[in-house]
Design a protein around this motif. Structure first.
Motif, PDB file in Angstrom:
ATOM      1  N   LEU A   8       0.950  -1.146   0.024  1.00 28.09           N
ATOM      2  CA  LEU A   8      -0.050  -0.008   0.121  1.00 28.09           C
ATOM      3  C   LEU A   8       0.817   1.220  -0.104  1.00 28.09           C
ATOM      4  N   LEU A   9       0.774   2.026  -0.892  1.00 26.55           N
ATOM      5  CA  LEU A   9       1.693   3.238  -1.221  1.00 26.55           C
ATOM      6  C   LEU A   9       0.814   4.346  -0.979  1.00 26.55           C
ATOM      7  N   VAL A  10       1.092   5.168   0.048  1.00 23.40           N
ATOM      8  CA  VAL A  10       0.333   6.290   0.588  1.00 23.40           C
ATOM      9  C   VAL A  10       1.098   7.718   0.153  1.00 23.40           C
ATOM     10  N   LYS A  26       6.297  -2.836 -12.062  1.00 20.32           N
ATOM     11  CA  LYS A  26       7.376  -3.537 -13.130  1.00 20.32           C
ATOM     12  C   LYS A  26       8.211  -4.630 -12.447  1.00 20.32           C
ATOM     13  N   GLU A  27       8.387  -4.193 -11.176  1.00 20.68           N
ATOM     14  CA  GLU A  27       9.015  -5.569 -10.354  1.00 20.68           C
ATOM     15  C   GLU A  27       8.112  -6.371  -9.662  1.00 20.68           C
ATOM     16  N   ASN A  28       6.900  -6.631 -10.300  1.00 14.90           N
ATOM     17  CA  ASN A  28       6.017  -7.817  -9.961  1.00 14.90           C
ATOM     18  C   ASN A  28       5.279  -7.567  -8.666  1.00 14.90           C
ATOM     19  N   PHE A  29       5.310  -6.473  -7.872  1.00 13.99           N
ATOM     20  CA  PHE A  29       4.694  -6.136  -6.705  1.00 13.99           C
ATOM     21  C   PHE A  29       3.121  -5.668  -6.980  1.00 13.99           C
ATOM     22  N   GLU A  30       2.223  -6.349  -6.022  1.00 10.67           N
ATOM     23  CA  GLU A  30       0.792  -5.979  -6.399  1.00 10.67           C
ATOM     24  C   GLU A  30       0.703  -4.478  -5.597  1.00 10.67           C
ATOM     25  N   VAL A  31       0.401  -3.353  -6.023  1.00 10.22           N
ATOM     26  CA  VAL A  31       0.239  -2.068  -5.665  1.00 10.22           C
ATOM     27  C   VAL A  31      -0.955  -1.523  -5.393  1.00 10.22           C
ATOM     28  N   LEU A  32      -1.404  -1.239  -4.149  1.00  5.87           N
ATOM     29  CA  LEU A  32      -2.445  -0.449  -3.854  1.00  5.87           C
ATOM     30  C   LEU A  32      -2.172   0.818  -3.518  1.00  5.87           C
ATOM     31  N   THR A  33      -3.064   2.000  -3.931  1.00  9.10           N
ATOM     32  CA  THR A  33      -2.808   3.283  -3.670  1.00  9.10           C
ATOM     33  C   THR A  33      -3.712   3.973  -2.980  1.00  9.10           C
ATOM     34  N   SER A  34      -3.202   4.999  -2.319  1.00 10.78           N
ATOM     35  CA  SER A  34      -4.143   5.978  -1.642  1.00 10.78           C
ATOM     36  C   SER A  34      -3.272   7.392  -1.386  1.00 10.78           C
ATOM     37  N   LEU A  38      -7.326   8.664   5.416  1.00  6.73           N
ATOM     38  CA  LEU A  38      -8.639   8.131   5.666  1.00  6.73           C
ATOM     39  C   LEU A  38      -8.768   6.597   4.946  1.00  6.73           C
ATOM     40  N   ASN A  39      -8.447   7.025   3.482  1.00  5.02           N
ATOM     41  CA  ASN A  39      -8.450   6.069   2.511  1.00  5.02           C
ATOM     42  C   ASN A  39      -7.749   4.846   2.754  1.00  5.02           C
ATOM     43  N   ALA A  40      -6.475   5.328   3.247  1.00  2.00           N
ATOM     44  CA  ALA A  40      -5.298   4.290   3.467  1.00  2.00           C
ATOM     45  C   ALA A  40      -5.893   3.240   4.370  1.00  2.00           C
ATOM     46  N   ASN A  57       3.812  13.795   5.011  1.00  3.21           N
ATOM     47  CA  ASN A  57       2.931  14.854   5.083  1.00  3.21           C
ATOM     48  C   ASN A  57       1.898  14.530   4.114  1.00  3.21           C
ATOM     49  N   LEU A  58       0.722  14.274   4.645  1.00  6.66           N
ATOM     50  CA  LEU A  58      -0.593  14.057   3.981  1.00  6.66           C
ATOM     51  C   LEU A  58      -1.681  15.190   4.202  1.00  6.66           C
ATOM     52  N   PRO A  59      -2.622  15.383   3.536  1.00  9.54           N
ATOM     53  CA  PRO A  59      -3.796  16.342   3.576  1.00  9.54           C
ATOM     54  C   PRO A  59      -4.535  16.351   4.701  1.00  9.54           C
ATOM     55  N   ASP A  60      -4.773  14.939   5.294  1.00  9.68           N
ATOM     56  CA  ASP A  60      -5.751  14.953   6.482  1.00  9.68           C
ATOM     57  C   ASP A  60      -4.911  14.268   7.571  1.00  9.68           C
ATOM     58  N   THR A  61      -3.767  13.908   7.318  1.00  6.09           N
ATOM     59  CA  THR A  61      -3.074  13.359   8.714  1.00  6.09           C
ATOM     60  C   THR A  61      -1.394  13.350   8.372  1.00  6.09           C
ATOM     61  N   ASN A  62      -0.795  13.072   9.552  1.00  3.27           N
ATOM     62  CA  ASN A  62       0.748  12.774   9.295  1.00  3.27           C
ATOM     63  C   ASN A  62       0.992  11.255   9.156  1.00  3.27           C
ATOM     64  N   GLY A  63       1.912  11.134   8.480  1.00  2.00           N
ATOM     65  CA  GLY A  63       2.245   9.522   7.852  1.00  2.00           C
ATOM     66  C   GLY A  63       2.702   8.997   9.372  1.00  2.00           C
ATOM     67  N   ILE A  64       3.360   9.724  10.102  1.00  3.45           N
ATOM     68  CA  ILE A  64       3.922   9.048  11.424  1.00  3.45           C
ATOM     69  C   ILE A  64       2.359   8.499  12.220  1.00  3.45           C
ATOM     70  N   GLU A  65       1.802   9.637  12.392  1.00  2.00           N
ATOM     71  CA  GLU A  65       0.252   9.372  13.049  1.00  2.00           C
ATOM     72  C   GLU A  65      -0.495   8.108  12.398  1.00  2.00           C
ATOM     73  N   LEU A  66      -0.474   8.345  11.254  1.00  9.28           N
ATOM     74  CA  LEU A  66      -1.155   6.994  10.366  1.00  9.28           C
ATOM     75  C   LEU A  66      -0.607   5.673  10.570  1.00  9.28           C
ATOM     76  N   TYR A  67       0.876   5.636  10.737  1.00 10.52           N
ATOM     77  CA  TYR A  67       1.350   4.282  11.167  1.00 10.52           C
ATOM     78  C   TYR A  67       1.146   3.998  12.373  1.00 10.52           C
ATOM     79  N   LYS A  68       0.833   4.823  13.244  1.00 12.93           N
ATOM     80  CA  LYS A  68       0.579   4.490  14.727  1.00 12.93           C
ATOM     81  C   LYS A  68      -0.798   3.634  14.650  1.00 12.93           C
TER      82      LYS A  68
END
Length: 69
Positions: A8-10, A26-34, A38-40, A57-68
């Protein structure tokens, strides 16, 4: 049998998101995106994700907070 990793690439910059997705597929990963935290969170609850790649830096949150969450 080779297991394909599901990523999942955010990232809110769509140019970066599309470029990274293209390269990873191209490296044969299955990639979902957000482009939002919230969508992630929805995708994490709906799919078994092997690896999460977060922008800080995301529009609705911080990546570190999202990880938590």
């Amino acid at each position: 049998m080779v297991k394909i990793m599901k990523l999942l690439l955010v990232e809110d910059d769509l140019t970066i998101l599309d470029g990274l997705k293209f390269c990873l597929e191209k490296e044969n990963f299955e990639v979902l995106t957000s482009s939002t935290g919230l969508n992630a969170l929805e995708k994490v609850s709906e799919h078994k994700i092997d690896l999460l790649i977060l922008d800080i830096n995301l529009p609705d949150t911080n990546g570190i907070e999202l990880y938590k969450k």
